[in-house]
Structures are given as structure tokens and as C-alpha cells.
Scaffold this motif. Sequence first.
Motif, PDB file in Angstrom:
ATOM      1  N   ARG A  21       3.453  -2.497   1.806  1.00 26.21           N
ATOM      2  CA  ARG A  21       2.749  -2.761   3.067  1.00 26.21           C
ATOM      3  C   ARG A  21       1.359  -2.134   3.070  1.00 26.21           C
ATOM      4  O   ARG A  21       0.404  -2.723   3.595  1.00 26.21           O
ATOM      5  CB  ARG A  21       3.567  -2.242   4.253  1.00 26.21           C
ATOM      6  CG  ARG A  21       4.803  -3.082   4.555  1.00 26.21           C
ATOM      7  CD  ARG A  21       5.671  -2.438   5.613  1.00 26.21           C
ATOM      8  NE  ARG A  21       6.834  -3.253   5.892  1.00 26.21           N
ATOM      9  CZ  ARG A  21       6.969  -4.042   6.962  1.00 26.21           C
ATOM     10  NH1 ARG A  21       5.986  -4.139   7.838  1.00 26.21           N
ATOM     11  NH2 ARG A  21       8.072  -4.744   7.148  1.00 26.21           N
ATOM     12  N   ASP A  22       1.227  -0.941   2.494  1.00 28.45           N
ATOM     13  CA  ASP A  22      -0.095  -0.301   2.414  1.00 28.45           C
ATOM     14  C   ASP A  22      -1.064  -1.168   1.617  1.00 28.45           C
ATOM     15  O   ASP A  22      -2.246  -1.293   1.963  1.00 28.45           O
ATOM     16  CB  ASP A  22       0.016   1.084   1.770  1.00 28.45           C
ATOM     17  CG  ASP A  22       0.470   2.153   2.763  1.00 28.45           C
ATOM     18  OD1 ASP A  22       0.257   1.947   3.978  1.00 28.45           O
ATOM     19  OD2 ASP A  22       1.023   3.185   2.329  1.00 28.45           O
ATOM     20  N   GLN A  62      -5.877  -6.745   3.861  1.00 28.90           N
ATOM     21  CA  GLN A  62      -6.220  -7.265   5.187  1.00 28.90           C
ATOM     22  C   GLN A  62      -7.531  -6.658   5.677  1.00 28.90           C
ATOM     23  O   GLN A  62      -8.377  -7.347   6.264  1.00 28.90           O
ATOM     24  CB  GLN A  62      -5.089  -6.946   6.170  1.00 28.90           C
ATOM     25  CG  GLN A  62      -5.295  -7.515   7.575  1.00 28.90           C
ATOM     26  CD  GLN A  62      -4.146  -7.179   8.502  1.00 28.90           C
ATOM     27  OE1 GLN A  62      -3.091  -6.706   8.076  1.00 28.90           O
ATOM     28  NE2 GLN A  62      -4.342  -7.411   9.789  1.00 28.90           N
ATOM     29  N   ARG A  63      -7.726  -5.388   5.400  1.00 27.12           N
ATOM     30  CA  ARG A  63      -8.967  -4.710   5.801  1.00 27.12           C
ATOM     31  C   ARG A  63     -10.162  -5.244   5.010  1.00 27.12           C
ATOM     32  O   ARG A  63     -11.248  -5.448   5.562  1.00 27.12           O
ATOM     33  CB  ARG A  63      -8.810  -3.201   5.582  1.00 27.12           C
ATOM     34  CG  ARG A  63      -9.799  -2.356   6.356  1.00 27.12           C
ATOM     35  CD  ARG A  63      -9.424  -0.894   6.307  1.00 27.12           C
ATOM     36  NE  ARG A  63     -10.277  -0.119   7.198  1.00 27.12           N
ATOM     37  CZ  ARG A  63     -11.456   0.370   6.846  1.00 27.12           C
ATOM     38  NH1 ARG A  63     -11.895   0.180   5.618  1.00 27.12           N
ATOM     39  NH2 ARG A  63     -12.188   1.055   7.702  1.00 27.12           N
ATOM     40  N   ILE A 103      -3.832  -2.660  12.404  1.00 30.28           N
ATOM     41  CA  ILE A 103      -3.141  -2.080  11.247  1.00 30.28           C
ATOM     42  C   ILE A 103      -2.494  -0.754  11.607  1.00 30.28           C
ATOM     43  O   ILE A 103      -1.346  -0.482  11.208  1.00 30.28           O
ATOM     44  CB  ILE A 103      -4.137  -1.893  10.080  1.00 30.28           C
ATOM     45  CG1 ILE A 103      -4.567  -3.260   9.539  1.00 30.28           C
ATOM     46  CG2 ILE A 103      -3.509  -1.063   8.968  1.00 30.28           C
ATOM     47  CD1 ILE A 103      -5.624  -3.178   8.458  1.00 30.28           C
ATOM     48  N   GLU A 114      -0.870  -4.415   1.335  1.00 33.03           N
ATOM     49  CA  GLU A 114      -1.171  -5.579   2.168  1.00 33.03           C
ATOM     50  C   GLU A 114      -2.186  -5.220   3.249  1.00 33.03           C
ATOM     51  O   GLU A 114      -3.100  -6.008   3.540  1.00 33.03           O
ATOM     52  CB  GLU A 114       0.111  -6.109   2.800  1.00 33.03           C
ATOM     53  CG  GLU A 114       1.080  -6.723   1.790  1.00 33.03           C
ATOM     54  CD  GLU A 114       2.409  -7.105   2.419  1.00 33.03           C
ATOM     55  OE1 GLU A 114       2.646  -6.708   3.587  1.00 33.03           O
ATOM     56  OE2 GLU A 114       3.211  -7.793   1.761  1.00 33.03           O
ATOM     57  N   TRP A 115      -2.039  -4.053   3.853  1.00 33.30           N
ATOM     58  CA  TRP A 115      -2.991  -3.627   4.882  1.00 33.30           C
ATOM     59  C   TRP A 115      -4.383  -3.395   4.297  1.00 33.30           C
ATOM     60  O   TRP A 115      -5.386  -3.672   4.937  1.00 33.30           O
ATOM     61  CB  TRP A 115      -2.483  -2.351   5.558  1.00 33.30           C
ATOM     62  CG  TRP A 115      -1.320  -2.604   6.482  1.00 33.30           C
ATOM     63  CD1 TRP A 115      -1.146  -3.678   7.299  1.00 33.30           C
ATOM     64  CD2 TRP A 115      -0.173  -1.781   6.657  1.00 33.30           C
ATOM     65  NE1 TRP A 115       0.046  -3.574   7.988  1.00 33.30           N
ATOM     66  CE2 TRP A 115       0.662  -2.409   7.618  1.00 33.30           C
ATOM     67  CE3 TRP A 115       0.246  -0.567   6.122  1.00 33.30           C
ATOM     68  CZ2 TRP A 115       1.869  -1.871   8.030  1.00 33.30           C
ATOM     69  CZ3 TRP A 115       1.446  -0.028   6.541  1.00 33.30           C
ATOM     70  CH2 TRP A 115       2.254  -0.673   7.482  1.00 33.30           C
ATOM     71  N   TYR A 116      -4.410  -2.902   3.064  1.00 36.32           N
ATOM     72  CA  TYR A 116      -5.697  -2.692   2.398  1.00 36.32           C
ATOM     73  C   TYR A 116      -6.407  -4.035   2.179  1.00 36.32           C
ATOM     74  O   TYR A 116      -7.604  -4.166   2.458  1.00 36.32           O
ATOM     75  CB  TYR A 116      -5.473  -1.982   1.058  1.00 36.32           C
ATOM     76  CG  TYR A 116      -6.690  -1.958   0.163  1.00 36.32           C
ATOM     77  CD1 TYR A 116      -7.762  -1.116   0.443  1.00 36.32           C
ATOM     78  CD2 TYR A 116      -6.783  -2.789  -0.953  1.00 36.32           C
ATOM     79  CE1 TYR A 116      -8.887  -1.096  -0.364  1.00 36.32           C
ATOM     80  CE2 TYR A 116      -7.904  -2.784  -1.766  1.00 36.32           C
ATOM     81  CZ  TYR A 116      -8.946  -1.933  -1.468  1.00 36.32           C
ATOM     82  OH  TYR A 116     -10.066  -1.913  -2.264  1.00 36.32           O
ATOM     83  N   THR A 126      -9.657  -4.650  13.488  1.00 35.50           N
ATOM     84  CA  THR A 126      -8.611  -4.788  12.476  1.00 35.50           C
ATOM     85  C   THR A 126      -7.871  -3.466  12.279  1.00 35.50           C
ATOM     86  O   THR A 126      -6.643  -3.446  12.140  1.00 35.50           O
ATOM     87  CB  THR A 126      -9.226  -5.237  11.136  1.00 35.50           C
ATOM     88  OG1 THR A 126      -9.901  -6.481  11.332  1.00 35.50           O
ATOM     89  CG2 THR A 126      -8.149  -5.410  10.076  1.00 35.50           C
ATOM     90  N   ASP A 127      -8.612  -2.361  12.281  1.00 35.69           N
ATOM     91  CA  ASP A 127      -7.988  -1.049  12.090  1.00 35.69           C
ATOM     92  C   ASP A 127      -7.006  -0.717  13.207  1.00 35.69           C
ATOM     93  O   ASP A 127      -5.967  -0.080  12.967  1.00 35.69           O
ATOM     94  CB  ASP A 127      -9.072   0.040  12.012  1.00 35.69           C
ATOM     95  CG  ASP A 127      -9.832   0.008  10.695  1.00 35.69           C
ATOM     96  OD1 ASP A 127      -9.307  -0.595   9.743  1.00 35.69           O
ATOM     97  OD2 ASP A 127     -10.935   0.577  10.616  1.00 35.69           O
ATOM     98  N   GLU A 146       0.713  -1.355  13.485  1.00 34.45           N
ATOM     99  CA  GLU A 146       1.786  -1.812  12.602  1.00 34.45           C
ATOM    100  C   GLU A 146       2.307  -0.674  11.733  1.00 34.45           C
ATOM    101  O   GLU A 146       3.519  -0.548  11.513  1.00 34.45           O
ATOM    102  CB  GLU A 146       1.268  -2.952  11.712  1.00 34.45           C
ATOM    103  CG  GLU A 146       0.947  -4.225  12.478  1.00 34.45           C
ATOM    104  CD  GLU A 146       0.365  -5.300  11.579  1.00 34.45           C
ATOM    105  OE1 GLU A 146       0.141  -4.999  10.378  1.00 34.45           O
ATOM    106  OE2 GLU A 146       0.136  -6.432  12.051  1.00 34.45           O
ATOM    107  N   ARG A 147       1.412   0.178  11.280  1.00 37.29           N
ATOM    108  CA  ARG A 147       1.826   1.285  10.407  1.00 37.29           C
ATOM    109  C   ARG A 147       2.632   2.329  11.183  1.00 37.29           C
ATOM    110  O   ARG A 147       3.634   2.860  10.692  1.00 37.29           O
ATOM    111  CB  ARG A 147       0.597   1.931   9.775  1.00 37.29           C
ATOM    112  CG  ARG A 147       0.913   2.755   8.525  1.00 37.29           C
ATOM    113  CD  ARG A 147      -0.349   3.234   7.837  1.00 37.29           C
ATOM    114  NE  ARG A 147      -0.073   3.698   6.486  1.00 37.29           N
ATOM    115  CZ  ARG A 147       0.433   4.879   6.186  1.00 37.29           C
ATOM    116  NH1 ARG A 147       0.713   5.726   7.153  1.00 37.29           N
ATOM    117  NH2 ARG A 147       0.678   5.214   4.928  1.00 37.29           N
TER     118      ARG A 147
END
Length: 668
Positions: free
Chosen positions: A563-564, A570-571, A535, A566-568, A531-532, A538-539
Motif C-alpha cells: 500500500r505504501d 498516487q502522489r 492518503i 501504491e500511495w507513493y 492528495t496527501d 487511508e493510511r
Amino acid sequence: MTDINSLFKKSSESSTAGPATKKRRLDDLSSLLDKYKSGTSDDSSLPGPSKVRDDLDDNVAENADLPDEPLEDEEGGRFFGGGLSEEQKDVIDFVNNYDDQLGDEKYDKVWIRKQISKLDRIIKRNTQQRVKFYDNPSKFLDSEEELDRTIKSLSVLTEHTELYPAFVEHEGLQMISSLLAHENTDIVVGAIQLFEELTDEDVQAEEADLEVLLTAAAESGMLDELIVNLTRLDDSRRVRGSEDKPIREGEDEEPERAGVFQILNVIENFTALQTTTDILLVNNSGKGGAGDTSLLPWLLQRILVKEKPVSQNKQYAAEVLSIILQKSRISRLHFARQEYNDKNLGELSGVDALLRALASYRHFDPPVEDVEAVEFFENVFDSLSIVVQEDLGKDKLLENEGVELLLMIVKSGGKHGKARAVKVLDYALSSGGSSPLAIDFVNNSGLVPLFKQFMSSRFAEAKYHRSAEKGSVSHVSLDALLGIIGSLFRNLPESSEQKLKLVARFVEKSYEKIARLLQLRNFTTERMDRTDIVIEGERTAFLKTKPTKADDLEDWESDLEVRDAEWYLQRLDNGGYRLQLIDIVIAWLVAEDGDDDLGIKTEILKQLKEGNATLNDVKNTLEAYRNEIMPKSEFEEGEVSSDANEDAEQRYEASDLAEMLTVLMEFL
């Protein structure tokens, strides 16, 4: 005396308004909402517009021997005039003009005043005739039918929701509310149906207009009248029997079932606003403080009626209760606190009622084909999950031996029941004030089914850990099991017999449970690594879009912040949350075996090394978690109580959890 309700129905069935009041069965919930809307009839014996018959063949046969007549082309002849007489033309012109007038009718405050004035006159005339001809219902039947039609005609307001405030201002809602006490149940159900249509979510009224309508309904006493009618329209007499109101031979319960369903639908519509949701179970208008609206005892009694199969109204009662409890903390606290003394059920509390409803399913799940029973089952579990998160709810769960029942379901219940019961136990044990429940859990041999589920072969398969648990109710949640284990470590008293039993479970059988715990950690970190990578890609791509103009920079930075977040999330969904649960359990095991007397720490270090990890990685997880939950504002001593502000209680719990993580990190 003749029964006015039966007389009213007979007349309605033989009038043009007949189809509008014909009852339908509750097999289809969606069809019930159209129960009192106008329909058409195929019965040519009913008065009204004539049914056109196709007699073309007969006409041809009858006129076969007649000579052909030439068509008249002149104006007014048969070609242009259609063979109509002057009188017939006048009738058609009148109808067309009338339709045009209806189409041009203006719906505004003036129209509202006229309609309410008309309704007022009809209500008064009906009341006068009922008093005058109290012993001869046929004498006031016409006014009753007219009142019924007038109520239904107001449903046009659903297309003009901007007039809701005017409807309230001119006391239209108050008149509809007064009809809920009418002696004719058809009038009552018609008024309920109208209000249900006005407040239905499909109407798409502006929030401000809907708020005016719902608030006025609550203040006018309409909610109280609705609750009174829930008892009046008793739809479960045939199932449970009733000495006060016995069912008569040949009596049809369908109208009452329909009425109860519609009232529940209206009550659900009240949950559209927080202010009206808060008053559904709790009445704050009394001088003696918060009281009971009588809705809660009715809901509790209704869900406890034994039915086979489960009816739609029983299921709907459970659903409405779960919606209210989820949306209103005031209602949750009231639900947990209230006690009732029912003549049929004895002393009863809200949590006790939910546990009684679930007791029927302690050995099996409801059959999948019984949709109502399955939904009822899930709604009751949802309500219990919500309530046990409150301290008052935890106390009631302990008091009513709820832990014992839930463990019984985990041990011998059906697949869905096991999964639901584990989640309820996770919620109940999740806070720092759950020590009595944790002790009760262990004393009722809860460790046996807990670790039986934990050691399930399903969790040892790599494919299970490749995707997030999607809230499935068909399998026991691994996250819930890990949450329970962590909560037991947190809440069981230090050096107590119960905590020693918990620690011993990780030592027995050559540390097999530690091996499983570290195996789960390896699966989880592998998934997080994948996942990382996604991410980070994408970042990096998004950072390359950073604008050079200062005017665009602010929007870009705002977008990056979103977005940060959302990524958090997602993680977290892809292993972050589970890793926190696993590492908390690892830290507790290390802390409980501080001097390595049991060999736990040595075994953990060995297992971590095989997965290319160390205790420092565990510490980093806990530190990141602590920083995430650390309250941004301090709470004052004594600020938190059972009735305190919810935000203050959440800050207190977060602060207490952060302090626990800090202590655990010292052992690592």
C-alpha cells in the motif's frame, strides 16, 4: 503453362471446401483471421449436403384430392417409423454411429503421430505428382486440394494445446515449415494461417507449451521462411510499381495482401516470448556475430511505401516494428546501428526511415476518419520515442537532422503531431549524454516554439492542474516541456552561447517565464496537498487494522508495504513528478545566477514567498528525489558501454543524476 494457383482456386470454389479458401477483403482486421476457416454456401448448385426447400404448400395442393390414410400405431408403422424404409434406417444408423465415433475420438500422442504420418504421405504424393506432371497442373490438382484440407484439419490442435510438444517432437512443425516454400501460394497461406491459429493469444495455451512451439519454429527456420514469403507475397506492387514483378491486368492482389497480413500476425505472436522477440530482427547464429534476419529492411521499405489511403498492411508493419522495439533492447540497438543501401531509397538507417515516414505529416495530422493513417502515424512516433532513448538512437537522430524535423512539426504541425514531437524531444534529451542534441536544439531555434508552448494560456488555468495528464496525445504535455527545459540546463555546456540564450529567456519580458514557473508550482503543491489528505486518511485507517496476533502480523506488514508503494505512485501521479521537474528548473536558475547579477534569484525568492514557500522547500524536493533514485549498488568503472547490461546503464544514469541534484542543492 496453366497457372496452378488460378486453377487451384477455381476447383476450390466448386468443391465442398470452396468456402474455406474464398478470400475476404481486409476491411475488417478481425474477419481476416477467420479467412480460411470453413463456411457455408447458399449456392444450391454446389455439391454437398442438399439444401432443404420449403415445398409444403405444393405438397398440400398436389395431395388435396387423396383420401386420408389412418395412422398406423403399431411398432414399425408410419407413426413410430417416420415412414422410412429399412434401407433408409440403415443409412441413418450408420451416420449416427459415425458421428459418435468422431465425438469419442481421443486426442493424444497416438493421434498426433497418425495425423503427422498422414500429412507426410500427402506431402510426398503431392511432390511426386508435381514432378511427374509438371507441365499439366490438372493432374496433381487433387493431391493439392487434399493437402490444403489436411493442413486446415490440424487447426483442432488449438483445442488441445497440451499436444504442442508432441507435435514438435514428431516433426509436425517442421513439415508445416517446409510448406512455406510450396509453389502454390494457397498452400503457403494455409500453412501460415494454421501456425497463426496455433500461436494466437486467444488460444490460451500454457506458457511452457507455447514456448516449445515458438522456440522450435525459430530453430527450424520457419521464421526465415516467413520473412522470405513477405517478399514473395508482394502486396504493394500496384501502389509503388515493380519492374521485377509487374502487376498484370486483371490480377487480384487480395490473396497476397491476406498472406502478408497473416505473416505479420504470426510475427507479432513471436513477441509473446522474450527469447523469440530478440531474434526477430537479429540473427545471432552466424559465426561473424549478430546479423540481419531481413525482417527489418522489409518493414522499413513497407512503411515507406506511399499509399493513399494508408493500407492495413502498412499500418500493421509499423505496429509490429514498434512492438518489437519496445520489448527487445537487442533489437533497439540493432535497429539504431544498421545501415542499408536500398536501390529505391538509397542509403538508409532505421531512424532515417522513421523520420522519412513522419516528414509527410510535418504540416498536418492525418485525418481522424482515416483510422489506418492515424494508427500508422502513432506507431511511427512510438518507435522513434523508444529508439532515441538509446545513445545510438540519439546519434542517428542528430545525424539525420531529426531535431530539425521534430521542431518543424512543433512549430507548424497539427495538434497531435505537436504533442508527439514534444514527447520524442523530451525522451531524446533526457539523459546526461545528450549534449550534442541539446546544442542542435538551440541552434535550430528550438527555444522559440518551446517557450511558446510553455506560456500557453491553457497551463495558466487552475482546472488544468486538478487532475493528472492521462497520456493524452491531443495536447502538448506540460511535463514533457518541463523535462526538456531541465534537460537543456543539464546538457548545454557551461557558459556556452546556447546556455546563455536559455537563461536569457527567463529574464526577458520582466521575468514572465519565472512567474509562470512559480504559478505552476503553486497549482501543483495545492493538488498535492489535497492528495496527501486523502492518503493520510487511508493510511491512518489501515494502521488501525494492525493485528495483535504475531501470526497475522507478517501478512499485515507485507500488505502495508504494498500500500505504501501504491500511495507513493498516487502522489507522483497527482503532482509529485511535476513538482520534481519544476524544482529542478528553479534550482538551475538559481545556480546560473549565483551572484544574482541578473536578478533571477531575487525574483524567485519573491515569487516563492507569495506562495508561502522558500528555497528550502525546493531543496527538500530535490533531496527526496535524490534519495529515491540513488543506486543501491555501485557500478564499476568501464562497466557501461553502448552494448552493456541495461541495468548497469540505468544505475550509471541514476548515479549521474543524483550527483547533479547534490550539486544543485548546494546552491540552495
